[in-house]
Design a protein around this motif. Structure first.
Motif, PDB file in Angstrom:
ATOM      1  N   THR A 114       3.726   4.532   2.703  1.00 25.05           N
ATOM      2  CA  THR A 114       5.028   5.159   2.967  1.00 25.05           C
ATOM      3  C   THR A 114       5.340   6.204   1.896  1.00 25.05           C
ATOM      4  N   ARG A 115       5.803   5.766   0.752  1.00 18.00           N
ATOM      5  CA  ARG A 115       6.150   6.723  -0.311  1.00 18.00           C
ATOM      6  C   ARG A 115       4.931   7.127  -1.132  1.00 18.00           C
ATOM      7  N   GLY A 116       3.966   6.212  -1.244  1.00 19.44           N
ATOM      8  CA  GLY A 116       2.757   6.520  -1.987  1.00 19.44           C
ATOM      9  C   GLY A 116       2.987   6.567  -3.491  1.00 19.44           C
ATOM     10  N   ARG A 117       1.906   6.872  -4.212  1.00 22.82           N
ATOM     11  CA  ARG A 117       1.998   6.912  -5.671  1.00 22.82           C
ATOM     12  C   ARG A 117       2.575   8.228  -6.157  1.00 22.82           C
ATOM     13  N   THR A 118       3.106   8.206  -7.344  1.00 26.74           N
ATOM     14  CA  THR A 118       3.612   9.407  -8.004  1.00 26.74           C
ATOM     15  C   THR A 118       2.567   9.889  -9.000  1.00 26.74           C
ATOM     16  N   ARG A 119       2.180  11.139  -8.906  1.00 28.92           N
ATOM     17  CA  ARG A 119       1.202  11.697  -9.840  1.00 28.92           C
ATOM     18  C   ARG A 119       1.854  11.920 -11.201  1.00 28.92           C
ATOM     19  N   ASN A 120       1.024  12.015 -12.234  1.00 35.84           N
ATOM     20  CA  ASN A 120       1.551  12.188 -13.591  1.00 35.84           C
ATOM     21  C   ASN A 120       2.494  13.374 -13.694  1.00 35.84           C
ATOM     22  N   TRP A 121       2.118  14.475 -13.115  1.00 31.75           N
ATOM     23  CA  TRP A 121       2.908  15.698 -13.266  1.00 31.75           C
ATOM     24  C   TRP A 121       4.229  15.641 -12.521  1.00 31.75           C
ATOM     25  N   ARG A 122       4.398  14.623 -11.637  1.00 32.02           N
ATOM     26  CA  ARG A 122       5.655  14.478 -10.912  1.00 32.02           C
ATOM     27  C   ARG A 122       6.450  13.263 -11.393  1.00 32.02           C
ATOM     28  N   ASP A 123       6.059  12.683 -12.489  1.00 35.42           N
ATOM     29  CA  ASP A 123       6.725  11.493 -13.009  1.00 35.42           C
ATOM     30  C   ASP A 123       8.227  11.734 -13.156  1.00 35.42           C
ATOM     31  N   SER A 124       9.013  10.806 -12.606  1.00 35.08           N
ATOM     32  CA  SER A 124      10.472  10.957 -12.646  1.00 35.08           C
ATOM     33  C   SER A 124      10.984  10.939 -14.073  1.00 35.08           C
ATOM     34  N   LEU A 125      12.143  11.585 -14.257  1.00 33.13           N
ATOM     35  CA  LEU A 125      12.789  11.705 -15.557  1.00 33.13           C
ATOM     36  C   LEU A 125      11.941  12.480 -16.566  1.00 33.13           C
ATOM     37  N   ASN A 126      10.861  13.110 -16.065  1.00 35.90           N
ATOM     38  CA  ASN A 126       9.966  13.886 -16.937  1.00 35.90           C
ATOM     39  C   ASN A 126       9.361  13.042 -18.051  1.00 35.90           C
ATOM     40  N   ILE A 127       9.184  11.744 -17.810  1.00 32.79           N
ATOM     41  CA  ILE A 127       8.710  10.867 -18.884  1.00 32.79           C
ATOM     42  C   ILE A 127       7.289  11.223 -19.301  1.00 32.79           C
ATOM     43  N   PHE A 128       6.411  11.482 -18.329  1.00 29.91           N
ATOM     44  CA  PHE A 128       5.041  11.861 -18.707  1.00 29.91           C
ATOM     45  C   PHE A 128       5.046  13.161 -19.506  1.00 29.91           C
TER      46      PHE A 128
END
Length: 361
Positions: A286-300
């Motif tokens: 459904t939502r799938g994984r989040t890639r590093n470059w799209r990490d929420s809150l810019n944490i990565f």
């Protein structure tokens, strides 16, 4: 020369807030400069640990080595190199100089602890997996003081992570009134849901702390973490320079020097997504994984520092001939052992709890 930089850090750094002020960015740049100051030592430190383990595995051992083989006393000593103040890993043979041009192999010192840290109850243990199923992951975490560029022995490294299907121990389900909540659309919180409340206080899987040895290294046995909506695959870490064990096998400390998060390359994340039990992740289709470059809150991105020069990503080696036999991950944290982030993180945690519980009303 470095000490004033860290005094500035204590008064102005933040675990994560928006917007970031010019002063905070300058603090991060100062810390980055301190990390570069230690970069050669840190790179030798990590490379020596990887090389020493590889030599042991390749020296006539076709079978997968056990934990005792990998993390035995002396594993990280470099044969034939005299000890310098008993820190054998600091005197090692030439390593890959090219990597020094691109990163300092150090985590940025302050990144959000997230909503799933348990202030009490993290067991002192090396094997944190308990009965969680997943790909074997051995962690080799080095800790160096950026004020001296020397390894830090007997500091407590405290880690916690999600299981293969993206859940943290103690937090299995959303709050009842948020069962049908949809992820945030757009903005810095894109993809995130409200934090799941702690309802199973007895659960401790994939949580634990262990002191560094005389070479400043802490090792753990765990599983490769799963992912959940909005966040890149990661492992949380704290470093406590002073700490005391408790009779129940946990610890207490009032001296927190580091809060950070470790990450993994997206390529390896995508491969492990196709393995059991990671294919059972409820948001896989459904939502799938989040890639590093799209990490929420810019944490990565925050973990990489304002100039993008930090390296918060594990360097991985296969434990056997194929991925399914597991991996070992290496990383070195550059921390300021004299820093005290306790009050800072406590204040941020309190603000998070106020925001979370306000959603119930």
């Amino acid at each position: 020369m470095l000490a004033p930089l860290f005094l500035l850090l204590l008064t102005s750094a933040s675990a994560h807030k928006e917007p970031r002020t010019p002063q905070e960015i300058e603090v991060q740049r100062a810390l980055q400069a301190a990390a570069y100051h230690c970069a050669p030592a840190i790179e030798r430190y990590t490379a020596a640990r990887r090389r020493s383990w590889a030599q042991k595995v390749l020296a006539g051992r076709p079978a997968l080595p056990g934990f005792d083989d990998l993390f035995a006393s002396g594993t990280y000593e470099t044969p034939g190199i005299p000890a310098a103040n008993d820190q054998l890993v600091m005197g090692c043979t030439p390593i890959e100089d090219t990597r020094l041009q691109n990163n300092s192999c150090v985590l940025t010192p302050v990144v959000t602890e997230g909503p799933y840290y348990h202030v009490q109850g993290h067991p002192i243990r090396q094997n944190i997996a308990e009965l969680q199923d997943g790909l074997l992951l051995l962690l080799d975490i080095g800790v160096i003081d950026v004020e001296t560029c020397q390894p830090l022995p007997n500091v407590l490294v405290d880690i916690w992570q999600a299981n293969a299907t993206g859940h943290y121990a103690g937090h299995p389900d959303p709050a009842p009134h948020l069962v049908d909540e949809q992820p945030q659309v757009g903005g810095k919180r894109a993809g995130l849901l409200s934090a799941f409340p702690r309802t199973k206080f007895e659960e401790t899987f994939l949580r634990g702390a262990w002191p560094t040895d005389r070479n400043g290294v802490a090792q753990f046995t765990t599983i490769f973490p799963g992912y959940y909506t909005g966040r890149a695959t990661h492992i949380h870490a704290k470093v406590f320079p002073t700490w005391s064990p408790l009779p129940n096998g946990t610890f207490t400390s009032t001296h927190l020097a580091h809060v950070g998060q470790f990450f993994f390359d997206d390529d390896i994340n995508m491969r492990i997504d196709n393995m059991h039990p990671y294919i059972l992740n409820p948001i896989r289709t459904t939502r799938g994984r989040t890639r590093n470059w799209r990490d929420s809150l810019n944490i990565f991105e925050d973990s990489r520092g304002p100039e993008g020069a930090y390296d918060p990503v594990f360097r991985l080696d296969l434990l056997g001939g194929v991925l399914a036999q597991g991996v070992i991950g290496y990383i070195t944290m550059g921390v300021n052992a004299s820093a005290r982030l306790d009050k800072l993180v406590e204040g941020l945690r309190h603000r998070h709890e106020v925001l979370f519980f306000s959603s119930f009303f």
